[in-house]
Motif scaffolding. Sequence first.
Motif, short mmCIF file in Angstrom:
data_model
loop_
_atom_site.label_atom_id
_atom_site.label_comp_id
_atom_site.label_asym_id
_atom_site.label_seq_id
_atom_site.Cartn_x
_atom_site.Cartn_y
_atom_site.Cartn_z
N ILE A 99 0.84 -1.20 0.00
CA ILE A 99 0.00 0.00 0.00
C ILE A 99 0.87 1.25 0.00
O ILE A 99 0.63 2.19 -0.76
N ALA A 100 1.91 1.25 0.84
CA ALA A 100 2.80 2.41 0.93
C ALA A 100 3.58 2.61 -0.37
O ALA A 100 3.68 3.74 -0.86
N ILE A 101 4.13 1.56 -0.93
CA ILE A 101 4.91 1.67 -2.16
C ILE A 101 4.07 2.22 -3.31
O ILE A 101 4.52 3.05 -4.09
N ASN A 102 2.83 1.76 -3.40
CA ASN A 102 1.95 2.20 -4.48
C ASN A 102 1.20 3.50 -4.15
O ASN A 102 0.45 3.99 -4.99
N GLU A 103 1.43 4.02 -2.94
CA GLU A 103 0.78 5.26 -2.49
C GLU A 103 -0.73 5.19 -2.65
O GLU A 103 -1.37 6.13 -3.12
N TRP A 104 -1.30 4.05 -2.25
CA TRP A 104 -2.74 3.89 -2.32
C TRP A 104 -3.40 4.51 -1.10
O TRP A 104 -2.85 4.50 0.00
N SER A 105 -4.60 4.99 -1.28
CA SER A 105 -5.43 5.49 -0.19
C SER A 105 -6.78 4.80 -0.29
O SER A 105 -7.23 4.45 -1.39
N PHE A 106 -7.43 4.62 0.84
CA PHE A 106 -8.70 3.92 0.86
C PHE A 106 -9.74 4.74 1.61
O PHE A 106 -9.43 5.44 2.57
N LEU A 107 -10.98 4.61 1.15
CA LEU A 107 -12.10 5.24 1.84
C LEU A 107 -12.49 4.37 3.03
O LEU A 107 -12.07 3.22 3.15
N GLU A 108 -13.31 4.91 3.89
CA GLU A 108 -13.71 4.20 5.10
C GLU A 108 -14.40 2.87 4.79
O GLU A 108 -14.27 1.91 5.53
N ASP A 109 -15.13 2.81 3.65
CA ASP A 109 -15.85 1.59 3.30
C ASP A 109 -14.96 0.56 2.58
O ASP A 109 -15.42 -0.50 2.18
N GLY A 110 -13.64 0.86 2.42
CA GLY A 110 -12.70 -0.08 1.84
C GLY A 110 -12.40 0.14 0.39
O GLY A 110 -11.48 -0.47 -0.16
#
Length: 114
Positions: A99-110
Amino acid sequence: MPIPNPETVMLHRIADFLQDVQRRNFFQLGATIRHRGRYCHEHSMAIEVERDSPTWQPPTDGAEDTVTEALRDLARWLYRQLEREYEHQTSDETVDEIIAINEWSFLEDGWRFG
């Protein structure tokens, strides 16, 4: 001399058993493995061992059992390797790293954001 990897030792042990039983049968043994049942593990394999002898000689005493057990040991070893890799790939640390390497972010619902 380097310390042998336990995994390598196990594979060499299996190979040694198979080579020894082949030598006693003039390298004429063959095995057919078929899956049986619903699950995949060392006991869901139907193993048939035959000797391809020009004079129709049967396998030596214990050859079928030796080959069957060695192939079950190999299946057990392979399954453990897959299990370890799965556990590693799905561990919290690995997932966090991806997740960190790809700089992904997620909403509360996933759902992935951005």
